[in-house]
Design a protein around this motif. Structure first.
Motif, mmCIF file in Angstrom:
data_model
loop_
_atom_site.group_PDB
_atom_site.id
_atom_site.type_symbol
_atom_site.label_atom_id
_atom_site.label_comp_id
_atom_site.label_asym_id
_atom_site.label_seq_id
_atom_site.Cartn_x
_atom_site.Cartn_y
_atom_site.Cartn_z
ATOM 1 N N PHE A 160 0.826 -1.204 0.000
ATOM 2 C CA PHE A 160 0.000 0.000 0.000
ATOM 3 C C PHE A 160 0.862 1.256 0.000
ATOM 4 N N LEU A 161 2.052 1.142 0.584
ATOM 5 C CA LEU A 161 2.893 2.321 0.791
ATOM 6 C C LEU A 161 3.726 2.702 -0.426
ATOM 7 N N ALA A 162 3.999 1.737 -1.325
ATOM 8 C CA ALA A 162 5.005 1.945 -2.364
ATOM 9 C C ALA A 162 4.715 3.140 -3.265
ATOM 10 N N GLN A 163 3.532 3.182 -3.893
ATOM 11 C CA GLN A 163 3.264 4.264 -4.844
ATOM 12 C C GLN A 163 3.025 5.593 -4.143
ATOM 13 N N LEU A 164 2.578 5.566 -2.885
ATOM 14 C CA LEU A 164 2.315 6.815 -2.184
ATOM 15 C C LEU A 164 3.598 7.607 -1.952
ATOM 16 N N ILE A 165 4.736 6.908 -1.811
ATOM 17 C CA ILE A 165 6.007 7.605 -1.644
ATOM 18 C C ILE A 165 6.334 8.387 -2.908
ATOM 19 N N SER A 166 6.156 7.734 -4.059
ATOM 20 C CA SER A 166 6.509 8.355 -5.328
ATOM 21 C C SER A 166 5.721 9.628 -5.584
ATOM 22 N N ALA A 167 4.450 9.678 -5.154
ATOM 23 C CA ALA A 167 3.604 10.839 -5.435
ATOM 24 C C ALA A 167 4.201 12.119 -4.858
ATOM 25 N N GLY A 168 4.540 12.114 -3.572
ATOM 26 C CA GLY A 168 5.111 13.301 -2.941
ATOM 27 C C GLY A 168 6.443 13.680 -3.538
ATOM 28 N N THR A 169 7.266 12.667 -3.843
ATOM 29 C CA THR A 169 8.571 12.922 -4.439
ATOM 30 C C THR A 169 8.443 13.605 -5.790
#
Length: 491
Positions: A386-395
């Motif tokens: 669940f966490l993987a793509q959410l990191i990319s969004a902010g970056t």
């Protein structure tokens, strides 16, 4: 209304940040930043994402996703290298955008970065936990599901290993930068040895048929989901694995603590990305060569699993043990970066000024405790995938902003800002390519990631207008917030 827009677009004076960040100790060298960057880039993701992405999106072509993601990240990394050498301030993109575009835009970018750091801490801790459990399973040890998995996953309530990992890194960080970088440097060397060992041993088990077809067609997976396949799968893979390259961003967040940042920052940022890319490509090729890509579906510790399946039980245990220890470096990097960002919010009074206070060792202790608390909760409760793509969004939001900020930076370098020792080549073409690359990857994120990004953005805007805009004015007097013309007159 006119006054509101004026406040939103007020630029922070370079000298304000330079003065405020003088209290941070300047102890970090190129070697330290390379260790920090590699420790973060080669984190949980190198031991997990090649297998997961290959199984769900790309098949053997996962290496193409890693290479294209590296190209996009490299375009932005060159922007970061020049920015960090000119504006070596805590908070990286938050501080840069505040200087170049204005306080509101800096806050929005900083708020996006905060999401990246908070989620990354949880993501790394969750991946570390999965590898620890894979490491102890051959010994017949098993943690009860209630304490082995996050809430709602396989009967889990809390991931206790993730909690312990975050707490341990907090203890290390509280010892000060000098002690922290010594520990990080040792752990990074061990991690690189573990990766090399996997590549060398795993290469002996490669079977050519596992690379065929290199671009599998879409089909149903054993878990009932759809394998994407083809170039669509590569595109989806890029969006998922882009988080693998965010380590250079964590380097920039600590640039206020760099010795000779004009040289240190570009070398640390670009060097760690180049070295990290080589290792990602090598691990990806070996992993999908050892077993058919579908074997890695749902496997959060594919490196150890692949070695054990080939009969290398002892080597798998040694590699995984070192890898787990090495993952602590990634936690160190993200928690350092996150605490420096929150410190910069407090420094500017965008959040309560207590967040900007340092302890006797010149560590932003209060900011660190916030990162710890949120990381513990998220890492213990939210599932790994669940966490993987959410990191990319902010970056990606931060990357787009920094790419655009290169244009006003170049106009001001050598005038009311210092000259850069490193200049990005092929200006003004590469910054816009960095922006377009980041935007393209952002559009490839799944709907859920985009939705959460919008919600996070709205919350950030509310905080700015309810607190930041009102209180930040008291952090900066009239000499700190000036127009470019006024600053030029003062220089």
């Amino acid at each position: 209304m006119k006054n509101i827009f004026k406040k939103m677009n007020e630029k922070v004076d370079f000298h304000f940040y330079a003065s405020k960040d003088k209290q941070l100790k300047k102890t970090m060298t190129v070697k330290d930043f390379l260790a920090l960057g590699l420790g973060t880039i080669l984190s949980t993701s190198i031991f997990t994402l090649p297998g997961l992405v290959a199984a769900k999106f790309t098949g053997p072509a996962v290496v193409i996703s890693f290479l294209l993601a590296a190209v996009a990240a490299g375009l932005v990394a060159m922007n970061y290298a020049e920015m960090a050498s000119v504006l070596p301030f805590a908070g990286s993109a938050y501080s840069w955008i505040s200087v170049l575009f204005g306080k509101f835009w800096g806050w929005i970018v900083g708020w996006a970065l905060l999401a990246e750091y908070l989620i990354a801490v949880a993501f790394i801790a969750a991946g570390l936990s999965a590898n620890v459990q894979g490491l102890i399973s051959p010994l017949g040890w098993k943690i009860p599901n209630a304490f082995a998995f996050p809430l709602g996953t396989n009967g889990g309530v809390i991931d206790i290993i993730a909690v312990v990992a975050v707490a341990l890194v907090t203890f290390i960080l509280l010892r000060g930068d000098a002690e922290t970088t010594k520990i990080a440097n040792v752990l990074v060397v061990l991690k690189l040895l573990a990766i090399i060992t996997f590549v060398v041993v795993g290469a002996t088990a490669i079977k050519a048929q596992n690379y065929v077809p290199f671009f599998p067609k879409p089909h149903a997976l054993s878990d009932g989901t759809q394998f994407v396949g083809g170039w669509s799968g590569i595109y989806a893979g890029i969006s998922t694995i882009f988080l693998s390259y965010i380590g250079f961003d964590s380097i920039a967040a600590n640039s206020a603590e760099a010795k000779d940042p004009q040289k240190t920052m570009p070398r640390g940022i670009i060097g760690s990305l180049l070295i990290g890319t080589v290792f990602f490509v090598a691990v990806s090729l070996v992993m999908v060569g050892m077993f058919k890509y579908s074997a890695y579906l749902g496997n959060a510790e594919p490196v150890g699993w692949a070695l054990r399946q080939q009969g290398h039980v002892i080597i798998a245990s040694v590699v995984q043990a070192i890898a787990v220890a090495g993952m602590l470096v990634a936690l160190i990097g993200m928690m350092m970066a996150g605490s420096r960002l929150i410190y910069s919010f407090g420094r500017d009074k965008m959040l309560p000024k207590s967040m900007g206070k340092l302890n006797k060792k010149k560590i932003p202790q209060n900011a660190l405790w916030i990162i710890t608390a949120v990381g513990v909760v998220m890492g213990a409760v939210f599932p790994f995938t669940f966490l993987a793509q959410l990191i990319s969004a902010g970056t990606l939001i931060a990357f787009m902003a920094v790419s655009l900020a290169m244009y006003p930076l170049r106009k001001r370098e050598g005038k009311n800002l210092p000259k850069a020792a490193y200049k990005q080549p092929f200006f003004p073409v590469l910054p816009i390519l960095g922006f377009l690359g980041s935007l393209t990857i952002f559009m490839g994120l799944d709907v859920q990631a985009k939705l959460y990004s919008i919600v996070w953005f709205v919350v950030g805007v509310i905080i700015y207008f309810a607190y930041g805009m009102k209180h930040a004015d008291s952090a900066l007097d009239e000499s700190d917030v000036n127009t470019d013309e006024e600053i030029n007159e003062n220089l």
